[in-house]
Design an enzyme around this catalytic site. Structure first.
Site, PDB file in Angstrom:
ATOM      1  N   LYS A  85      -2.637  14.787  45.927  1.00  0.00           N
ATOM      2  CA  LYS A  85      -2.702  15.545  44.681  1.00  0.00           C
ATOM      3  C   LYS A  85      -2.962  17.027  44.915  1.00  0.00           C
ATOM      4  CE  LYS A  85      -3.352  11.854  41.405  1.00  0.00           C
ATOM      5  NZ  LYS A  85      -4.187  11.216  40.360  1.00  0.00           N
ATOM      6  N   ARG A 106      -5.491   4.266  45.415  1.00  0.00           N
ATOM      7  CA  ARG A 106      -4.041   4.250  45.147  1.00  0.00           C
ATOM      8  C   ARG A 106      -3.430   5.341  46.022  1.00  0.00           C
ATOM      9  NH1 ARG A 106      -0.429   6.666  41.622  1.00  0.00           N
ATOM     10  NH2 ARG A 106       1.181   5.279  40.746  1.00  0.00           N
TER      11      ARG A 106
END
Length: 264
Positions: free
Chosen positions: A204, A243
Site C-alpha cells: 500500500k 491479506r
C-alpha cells in the site's frame, strides 16, 4: 490470505490476472505457496476507482471462484454486492470479504444472515472515488474501533452470529499514512474485543512513502519486504490473518515468529 484481483485497474496488479485462466493458475500457485485462503475480487477499491456493474463483476469472478473451489482451494469473495456474494458462496466460496461492512449494499447483511460462512467487516467511510476526502478523525484509533463496533452491532442485529465476524481496520481506506501507522501501533485496542482481525497492508501507499528515495515512493513490487515485516509484527500480536500479494514471504515470516515462540 492471498490477493487475487481479477480487474484491469487494481493499484498493484491491475490487468495481470484479468484473464480467467491466468487468474485460476495464479490462485492455485498462491495456495501452493502458503495462502490458506485466496481472496478473489472483481472490482478495484484503490483510491479514486469508479464502480463497475454487477454483471461485469460477476463475469470476472464467478469462473475463477468455481475453478479454484473445484481444485480444492479455499476461496473468499471480495465484494460489496450481495448478488455477487450469493453467487460465489453458491459456487463454494467459504468466506465473504465486504470492504464496506454492508454499507454499500443494504441487502448484504440480510443475505449473510442466511448462510453460515464467515464475513470480514472492514472499516469504510465511502466509495473509493471519495475516500481520500473522508480521512478526518478526532482520534483515528478510537474512531475506527467505534465505527467498526457499530457495524458489528448492525451485523448481529441482522442475525449474523458474532463468532462468524472478522474485523479489518481498513488500512489505506480513508486513512493517511500517519493514520495507518497509528492503527498498527495501537492494534491492541482493536484486538481487545477478541474478534479475529485481518490486516491488509500489502504494497500500500504508506509503505511506498515510507521507503521513498528523493521524494519518489518505492515501486509496488519493491514493497514486499516491508509487507513481510508487517506480517511478522502482526503474527507476534496474534492477529488472525494478513491479506498479501506474495504469500510465500509472509508465510516464511509467520514460521519464524512461530519458531521463536516455541523456543521461548
Amino acid at each position: 490470505m492471498g490477493v487475487l484481483n481479477v480487474t484491469p485497474d487494481s493499484f498493484s496488479d491491475g490487468g495481470r490476472w484479468l484473464n480467467s485462466g491466468t487468474a485460476i493458475a495464479h490462485g492455485m500457485e498462491m495456495h501452493s505457496q502458503g495462502a490458506d485462503i485466496v481472496d478473489v475480487g472483481g472490482e478495484s477499491t484503490r483510491p479514486g476507482a469508479e464502480r463497475v456493474s454487477a454483471s461485469d463483476e460477476l463475469r470476472r469472478v464467478q469462473p475463477v471462484v468455481a475453478a479454484l473451489v473445484a481444485a480444492g482451494v479455499p476461496v473468499s469473495i471480495d465484494t460489496m454486492r450481495a448478488e455477487v456474494a450469493e453467487a460465489c458462496v453458491s459456487a463454494g466460496a467459504c468466506m465473504v470479504n465486504d470492504v464496506s461492512s454492508g454499507l454499500a449494499d443494504p441487502q448484504m447483511l440480510p443475505y449473510l444472515s442466511t448462510v453460515a460462512v464467515p464475513v470480514v467487516l472492514m472499516h469504510w467511510r465511502g466509495q473509493s472515488s471519495q475516500m481520500d476526502t473522508l480521512a478526518t478523525y478526532a482520534d483515528v484509533v478510537q474512531d475506527v474501533v467505534a465505527e467498526l463496533h457499530a457495524r458489528v452491532q448492525a451485523a448481529t442485529a441482522c442475525g449474523i452470529a458474532s463468532e462468524r465476524i472478522v474485523l479489518d481496520p481498513g488500512l489505506g481506506f480513508a486513512k493517511t499514512p500517519a493514520h495507518n501507522w497509528q492503527l498498527l501501533q495501537y492494534l491492541d485496542v482493536l484486538l481487545e474485543p477478541r474478534f479475529p482481525v485481518l490486516i491488509g497492508a500489502s504494497r500500500k501507499r504508506f509503505l511506498g512513502e515510507l521507503l521513498a528515495v528523493g521524494g519518489e515512493p518505492r515501486s509496488m513490487n519493491g514493497r514486499d519486504d516491508a509487507t513481510s515485516a508487517i506480517t511478522a509484527l502482526m503474527a507476534a500480536q496474534d492477529v488472525w490473518g494478513v491479506r498479501v500479494h506474495e504469500p510465500r514471504s509472509s508465510r516464511d515470516a509467520v514460521e519464524v515468529v512461530t519458531a521463536m515462540r516455541g523456543i521461548r
